[in-house]
Design a protein around this motif. Structure first.
Motif, PDB file in Angstrom:
ATOM      1  N   GLY A   3       0.812  -1.214   0.000  1.00 17.31           N
ATOM      2  CA  GLY A   3       0.000   0.000   0.000  1.00 17.31           C
ATOM      3  C   GLY A   3       0.845   1.264   0.000  1.00 17.31           C
ATOM      4  O   GLY A   3       0.355   2.343  -0.292  1.00 17.31           O
ATOM      5  N   GLY A   4       2.133   1.139   0.362  1.00 13.61           N
ATOM      6  CA  GLY A   4       3.013   2.316   0.369  1.00 13.61           C
ATOM      7  C   GLY A   4       2.557   3.391   1.330  1.00 13.61           C
ATOM      8  O   GLY A   4       2.761   4.589   1.108  1.00 13.61           O
ATOM      9  N   HIS A   5       1.943   2.971   2.437  1.00  8.84           N
ATOM     10  CA  HIS A   5       1.378   3.954   3.382  1.00  8.84           C
ATOM     11  C   HIS A   5       2.435   4.455   4.354  1.00  8.84           C
ATOM     12  O   HIS A   5       3.265   3.679   4.833  1.00  8.84           O
ATOM     13  N   TRP A   6       2.374   5.755   4.656  1.00 11.62           N
ATOM     14  CA  TRP A   6       3.296   6.415   5.593  1.00 11.62           C
ATOM     15  C   TRP A   6       3.407   5.641   6.904  1.00 11.62           C
ATOM     16  O   TRP A   6       4.486   5.444   7.463  1.00 11.62           O
ATOM     17  N   HIS A   7       2.249   5.190   7.422  1.00 13.78           N
ATOM     18  CA  HIS A   7       2.213   4.493   8.717  1.00 13.78           C
ATOM     19  C   HIS A   7       2.106   2.971   8.559  1.00 13.78           C
ATOM     20  O   HIS A   7       1.783   2.281   9.523  1.00 13.78           O
ATOM     21  N   HIS A   8       2.303   2.456   7.382  1.00 14.02           N
ATOM     22  CA  HIS A   8       2.137   1.032   7.063  1.00 14.02           C
ATOM     23  C   HIS A   8       0.692   0.587   7.266  1.00 14.02           C
ATOM     24  O   HIS A   8       0.294  -0.439   6.744  1.00 14.02           O
ATOM     25  N   ALA A   9      -0.073   1.273   8.094  1.00 16.81           N
ATOM     26  CA  ALA A   9      -1.503   1.004   8.305  1.00 16.81           C
ATOM     27  C   ALA A   9      -2.089   2.302   8.836  1.00 16.81           C
ATOM     28  O   ALA A   9      -1.467   2.965   9.670  1.00 16.81           O
ATOM     29  N   GLU A  10      -3.264   2.655   8.331  1.00 21.23           N
ATOM     30  CA  GLU A  10      -3.872   3.937   8.718  1.00 21.23           C
ATOM     31  C   GLU A  10      -3.978   4.068  10.240  1.00 21.23           C
ATOM     32  O   GLU A  10      -4.186   3.067  10.937  1.00 21.23           O
TER      33      GLU A  10
END
Ligand SMILES: Cc1cc2nc3c(=O)[nH]c(=O)nc-3n(C[C@H](O)[C@H](O)[C@H](O)COP(=O)(O)OP(=O)(O)OC[C@H]3O[C@@H](n4cnc5c(N)ncnc54)[C@H](O)[C@@H]3O)c2cc1C
Length: 513
Positions: free
Chosen positions: A449-456
């Motif tokens: 997902g390439g998310h800043w926090h790895h998970a919302e």
């Protein structure tokens, strides 16, 4: 597998959480090996070459690295120094208005009306008090819900922190936490740009808009600690280098340039890892800083997990929305250096942020995005190795879309539109660009997902529910397999806390290690 494992723990990933975890394990006399797929330590803050400069892969600022972790690792003795420990911010709307502010300061922002100026200190003071509750929680390993002993004491301590707010503040804390930044800021301020800038502070790195639930929670997280934004001398890669040096001083071993393709499970427990070249390395514990899904389903394998765990992992939300745009600039002559030494927040008002988010909700790149721009070589001249300067922008909202080959171009165009509105002609000085969207982050770090926090970060993925119910205490259902990255409590940003908490769990007497 053979008899005694070669290592007490293998840590997958030399991001700052992997290194914090490795350090604390080694300090507790565990033999630790860190295996990193990339060629250097730092994870999303690792150094990459851009023109004649070394820049961080994605993470360019320190929004709150744990002072406790820095002190435990003695990072100053390992070369960490600071170029600026409290970078001021300037917010811009769509006209010429500019508001200078610092979340760390009781001084009212500039260029706002008398009513807003008077409201600033009480607002900040109260929000900081509320944020200290979140900060307290961030510094704890989530206790078991129905546990006795230390777990019960932890819940009591949290309840006591809340109780100490007093009746009125306790009620307000619960009320404001349940609304959103849009409504919360409407209650306190009049100036549209001031409200936009404060909302932006809550939204950076999150797939949220001002009217989204949980945006007050993320504002509290942003305010935790000193609320100051800092830059290490040499940039964020210098922080990673200091952490690596601290780990090595505790005999942590590192291997770079080869990924882990599988966590080996033998006799129903983690027994080591298999590298991309097929080599197997044995260890009593395997601690992963990759995200929960990747670790559980791709590295361990669904066959070793119960269906409930696989379902919970599937439902962890974390689709990236933040992109990095780096610009190499010929020269900065004629520009206001004092301004370029600040964080420039191109937020506009809250409706503009909401519209920018809406576009990404349906898969589009925001045409008029939220941009946070810094000039690292102005804040820290030590980073200027050649003739050229660096400008580094965070651009939101850019969805993760693996099928869109033009996403980088549209991200760059959108950033240019916003930046040139306030710094006209800046792009005429640009000699090279580098764009990193969530798809790139996913490909280059393996973070799904390439998310800043790895998970919302949201109430349903927070504290004892992070990354998912029953997985919040760093242990995976396979004994000896652990999580230590940003997908665990208290989440991402470069803090070192998830890594420290994971190590605390692994060395806890009676853990499955
Ligand atoms: C665009 C963007 C900008 C950001 N900007 C900032 C910022 O300015 N400031 C800030 O504080 N935060 C920022 N963040 C967030 C921050 O980078 C992350 O929250 C943080 O890096 C998480 O740290 P970590 O150690 O948990 O994981 P990561 O930093 O993601 O490190 C994980 C490491 O594990 C390695 N790895 C993964 N799988 C394997 C495998 N199978 N084998 C071997 N190695 C593996 C990866 O290569 C990586 O090095 C940004 C994030 C993004 C996406």
């Amino acid at each position: 597998m053979s008899g005694k494992a070669r290592y007490d723990a293998i840590v997958i990933g030399a991001g700052h959480n992997g290194m914090a975890c490795a350090f604390y394990l080694a300090r507790a006399r565990r033999r630790v090996l860190v295996i990193e797929a990339a060629d250097a330590a730092g994870g999303a803050a690792r150094p990459v070459v851009f023109g004649d400069l070394q820049v961080p892969y994605a993470a360019h600022l320190d929004y709150g690295f744990s002072r406790g972790v820095a002190s435990d690792m003695a990072l100053d003795r390992h070369g960490l120094a600071w170029a600026d420990r409290d970078i001021g911010a300037s917010a811009f709307g769509i006209d010429d208005q500019q508001i200078d502010y610092a979340l760390s300061s009781t001084d009212a922002p500039t260029a706002i009306g008398a009513r807003d100026a008077a409201a600033w200190a009480p607002f900040r003071e109260r929000m900081t008090r509320f944020a200290s509750i979140i900060d307290d929680i961030a510094h704890r390993v989530p206790p078991r819900l129905a546990g006795a002993g230390a777990d019960a004491r932890a819940w009591l301590a949290i309840a006591w922190r809340l109780r100490r707010l007093g009746r009125e503040d306790m009620r307000e804390f619960l009320r404001i936490g349940a609304i959103n930044m849009f409504d919360a800021l409407e209650e306190h301020f009049e100036d549209p740009l001031l409200k936009g800038a404060l909302a932006a502070e809550a939204l950076i790195g999150h797939g949220l808009a001002p009217r989204s639930p949980n945006s007050v929670l993320t504002f509290f997280s942003r305010l935790s600690g000193t609320a100051a934004v800092a830059m290490p001398r040499g940039g964020m890669p210098a922080l990673a280098a200091a952490m690596e040096s601290a780990c090595r001083s505790r005999q942590v071993a590192f291997r770079f340039g080869l990924g882990v393709r599988r966590i080996v499970v033998a006799d129903d427990r983690a027994a080591g890892v298999e590298l991309d070249d097929g080599q197997i390395i044995e260890a009593a514990n395997v601690v992963s800083s990759a995200d929960a899904w990747t670790t559980g389903v791709e590295l361990i394998g669904a066959a070793h997990l119960d269906t409930g765990t696989v379902r919970r992992l599937r439902h962890v939300r974390g689709r990236g929305c933040a992109a990095r745009v780096d610009l190499l600039l010929d020269d900065l002559s004629g520009l206001d250096r004092r301004l370029l030494g600040r964080r420039l927040i191109f937020s506009g008002d809250m409706d503009r942020l909401e519209r920018a988010f809406n576009e990404s909700k349906y898969g589009g790149v925001s045409a008029d995005p939220l941009v946070e721009l810094v000039f690292p070589t102005v804040i820290d001249p030590a980073q200027k190795t050649g003739a050229r300067h660096l400008a580094s922008a965070l651009v939101q909202y850019v969805p993760r879309d693996a099928n869109d080959n033009d996403i980088g171009t549209r991200t760059l165009d959108a950033a240019r539109t916003v930046i040139e509105r306030h710094l006209p002609g800046l792009f005429d000085r640009v000699t090279a660009t580098r764009v990193t969207t969530p798809v790139d982050v996913e490909r280059d770090t393996g973070i799904r997902g390439g998310h800043w926090h790895h998970a919302e970060i949201a109430l349903d993925q927070f504290f004892m529910l992070r990354p998912a119910p029953t997985l919040s205490r760093y242990a995976l259902p396979v004994p000896g397999a652990w999580l230590c990255g940003a997908c665990t409590h208290p989440g991402g940003g470069i803090t070192g806390l998830p890594g420290r908490h994971a190590a605390a769990r692994i060395i806890e007497p009676g853990s499955s290690s």
